[in-house]
Scaffold this motif. Structure first.
Motif, PDB file in Angstrom:
ATOM      1  N   GLN A  85      36.977 -16.137  16.953  1.00  0.00           N
ATOM      2  CA  GLN A  85      36.238 -16.760  15.838  1.00  0.00           C
ATOM      3  C   GLN A  85      34.771 -16.994  16.144  1.00  0.00           C
ATOM      4  N   LEU A  86      34.230 -16.166  17.020  1.00  0.00           N
ATOM      5  CA  LEU A  86      32.805 -16.269  17.330  1.00  0.00           C
ATOM      6  C   LEU A  86      31.980 -15.384  16.393  1.00  0.00           C
ATOM      7  N   VAL A  87      32.630 -14.384  15.830  1.00  0.00           N
ATOM      8  CA  VAL A  87      31.970 -13.546  14.823  1.00  0.00           C
ATOM      9  C   VAL A  87      32.939 -13.318  13.655  1.00  0.00           C
ATOM     10  N   VAL A  88      32.369 -12.949  12.534  1.00  0.00           N
ATOM     11  CA  VAL A  88      33.173 -12.528  11.382  1.00  0.00           C
ATOM     12  C   VAL A  88      32.669 -11.168  10.918  1.00  0.00           C
ATOM     13  N   SER A  89      33.553 -10.402  10.334  1.00  0.00           N
ATOM     14  CA  SER A  89      33.170  -9.057   9.896  1.00  0.00           C
ATOM     15  C   SER A  89      33.453  -8.877   8.417  1.00  0.00           C
ATOM     16  N   LYS A  90      32.685  -8.018   7.816  1.00  0.00           N
ATOM     17  CA  LYS A  90      32.987  -7.612   6.433  1.00  0.00           C
ATOM     18  C   LYS A  90      32.512  -6.180   6.228  1.00  0.00           C
ATOM     19  N   TRP A  91      33.304  -5.441   5.460  1.00  0.00           N
ATOM     20  CA  TRP A  91      32.931  -4.061   5.154  1.00  0.00           C
ATOM     21  C   TRP A  91      31.837  -4.062   4.111  1.00  0.00           C
ATOM     22  N   SER A  92      30.873  -3.172   4.298  1.00  0.00           N
ATOM     23  CA  SER A  92      29.801  -3.059   3.311  1.00  0.00           C
ATOM     24  C   SER A  92      30.287  -2.219   2.135  1.00  0.00           C
ATOM     25  N   GLU A  93      29.797  -2.566   0.954  1.00  0.00           N
ATOM     26  CA  GLU A  93      30.041  -1.727  -0.208  1.00  0.00           C
ATOM     27  C   GLU A  93      29.067  -0.569  -0.130  1.00  0.00           C
ATOM     28  N   PRO A  94      29.562   0.624   0.096  1.00  0.00           N
ATOM     29  CA  PRO A  94      28.641   1.752   0.239  1.00  0.00           C
ATOM     30  C   PRO A  94      28.039   2.142  -1.101  1.00  0.00           C
ATOM     31  N   GLU A  95      26.739   1.883  -1.257  1.00  0.00           N
ATOM     32  CA  GLU A  95      26.071   2.226  -2.529  1.00  0.00           C
ATOM     33  C   GLU A  95      25.489   3.630  -2.444  1.00  0.00           C
ATOM     34  N   GLY A  96      24.302   3.704  -1.891  1.00  0.00           N
ATOM     35  CA  GLY A  96      23.703   5.032  -1.761  1.00  0.00           C
ATOM     36  C   GLY A  96      24.435   5.833  -0.698  1.00  0.00           C
ATOM     37  N   LYS A  97      24.532   5.239   0.480  1.00  0.00           N
ATOM     38  CA  LYS A  97      25.157   5.930   1.608  1.00  0.00           C
ATOM     39  C   LYS A  97      26.679   5.828   1.521  1.00  0.00           C
ATOM     40  N   LYS A  98      27.334   6.927   1.751  1.00  0.00           N
ATOM     41  CA  LYS A  98      28.770   7.011   1.533  1.00  0.00           C
ATOM     42  C   LYS A  98      29.604   6.496   2.713  1.00  0.00           C
ATOM     43  N   VAL A  99      28.975   6.416   3.884  1.00  0.00           N
ATOM     44  CA  VAL A  99      29.737   5.995   5.057  1.00  0.00           C
ATOM     45  C   VAL A  99      29.886   4.476   5.077  1.00  0.00           C
ATOM     46  N   PRO A 100      31.101   3.979   5.008  1.00  0.00           N
ATOM     47  CA  PRO A 100      31.287   2.530   5.039  1.00  0.00           C
ATOM     48  C   PRO A 100      30.965   1.963   6.413  1.00  0.00           C
ATOM     49  N   ARG A 101      30.360   0.798   6.416  1.00  0.00           N
ATOM     50  CA  ARG A 101      30.004   0.142   7.666  1.00  0.00           C
ATOM     51  C   ARG A 101      30.625  -1.242   7.698  1.00  0.00           C
ATOM     52  N   LYS A 102      31.003  -1.613   8.900  1.00  0.00           N
ATOM     53  CA  LYS A 102      31.587  -2.936   9.086  1.00  0.00           C
ATOM     54  C   LYS A 102      30.520  -3.815   9.732  1.00  0.00           C
ATOM     55  N   TYR A 103      30.084  -4.817   8.994  1.00  0.00           N
ATOM     56  CA  TYR A 103      29.020  -5.680   9.500  1.00  0.00           C
ATOM     57  C   TYR A 103      29.596  -6.918  10.188  1.00  0.00           C
ATOM     58  N   TYR A 104      29.010  -7.230  11.315  1.00  0.00           N
ATOM     59  CA  TYR A 104      29.444  -8.405  12.073  1.00  0.00           C
ATOM     60  C   TYR A 104      28.363  -9.469  12.064  1.00  0.00           C
ATOM     61  N   GLY A 105      28.793 -10.696  11.845  1.00  0.00           N
ATOM     62  CA  GLY A 105      27.860 -11.822  11.854  1.00  0.00           C
ATOM     63  C   GLY A 105      28.384 -12.915  12.761  1.00  0.00           C
ATOM     64  N   ILE A 106      27.475 -13.649  13.363  1.00  0.00           N
ATOM     65  CA  ILE A 106      27.877 -14.726  14.268  1.00  0.00           C
ATOM     66  C   ILE A 106      28.259 -15.967  13.461  1.00  0.00           C
ATOM     67  N   THR A 107      29.244 -16.704  13.951  1.00  0.00           N
ATOM     68  CA  THR A 107      29.641 -17.945  13.278  1.00  0.00           C
ATOM     69  C   THR A 107      28.944 -19.138  13.934  1.00  0.00           C
ATOM     70  N   GLN A 108      29.184 -20.312  13.371  1.00  0.00           N
ATOM     71  CA  GLN A 108      28.612 -21.519  13.961  1.00  0.00           C
ATOM     72  C   GLN A 108      29.196 -21.732  15.360  1.00  0.00           C
ATOM     73  N   ILE A 109      30.490 -21.537  15.461  1.00  0.00           N
ATOM     74  CA  ILE A 109      31.146 -21.637  16.771  1.00  0.00           C
ATOM     75  C   ILE A 109      30.559 -20.611  17.726  1.00  0.00           C
ATOM     76  N   GLY A 110      30.289 -19.435  17.223  1.00  0.00           N
ATOM     77  CA  GLY A 110      29.708 -18.373  18.031  1.00  0.00           C
ATOM     78  C   GLY A 110      28.345 -18.748  18.573  1.00  0.00           C
ATOM     79  N   LYS A 111      27.557 -19.395  17.738  1.00  0.00           N
ATOM     80  CA  LYS A 111      26.218 -19.810  18.181  1.00  0.00           C
ATOM     81  C   LYS A 111      26.296 -20.831  19.301  1.00  0.00           C
TER      82      LYS A 111
END
Lengths: 117, 117
Positions: free
Chosen positions: B64-90
DNA sequence: ATTATATACTTAGTAATACAAAGTACTTGT
DNA sequence: ACAAGTACTTTGTATTACTAAGTATATAAT
């Protein structure tokens, strides 16, 4: 503090071999002595159990970085196994220190926001 | 150079998680981006294969130090999974840096002959 | 059009290590 | 006699970096 314990264990990996070699650099020492000095000189950060140290010594011996010999017990009856660094060990120690500092400094660049330190 | 490769691998253990967290500190990023930045900012010392990075990210997510979410591919067709740091992670990042520097400095005491540096 | 290269994520398997725990055995202090 | 310290050994566990392979799309080169 479970998570940090886990990370502490991981962060010590590889470093212990270098530290043990360093302690043997100028003098032959036996197992328990190495544990004591390591604990004392590292501000208790590196406090090894025997089950951690001896496998390290056996490994260093396999790699021919150290050699061991049993002491002839004269006054004291408890036999001790003394470890000494080899020529190969001395050279490897130099390379390990260079490697270790390089890894630290390159990681530090990231930790300080791509700044040289 | 087999021996040094082995030690380099060991010495990186635990540190990689910290570096990944650091890169996410101010911005959400996706896997390949993290690999690129890590390589570039570390003078190529930390050049990870995907098979090294992604398990790290999954682990950080489990912790639970990071969370991920898939990007909605608009222009670019390749989906990307974005990772962000959580408060606990910081918070964990702060503790990891303190721990990492402490381990380094205490090891350095031994490497410099019980001198403070 | 086909091939190669780059992007992007996933998974399985391997090697290596720090640590806990337990065991053997001798010595010293109470 | 008992506990505590010294001294070495062995087994098992958890964890991690890495290799290798696989899936899939996008772009550049031939």
């Amino acid at each position: 503090m479970f998570l940090n314990d886990k990370y502490e264990t991981q962060m010590k990996k590889g470093v212990l071999d270098m530290l043990v070699l360093k302690l043997l650099e100028n003098e032959e020492k036996y197992g328990y002595q190495i544990i004591s000095e390591l604990k004392e000189k590292s501000g208790e950060r590196f406090t090894l159990k025997e089950g951690t140290l001896y496998p390290i010594l056996y490994r260093l011996e396999d790699e021919q970085l150290v050699v061991s010999k049993w002491s002839e017990p004269e006054g004291k009856k408890v036999p001790r196994k003394y470890y000494g660094i080899t020529q190969i060990g001395k050279q490897e120690l130099l390379e390990l220190e260079t490697l270790w500092r390089d890894i630290y400094h390159n990681a530090a660049k990231i930790m300080e926001g791509s700044q040289d330190e």
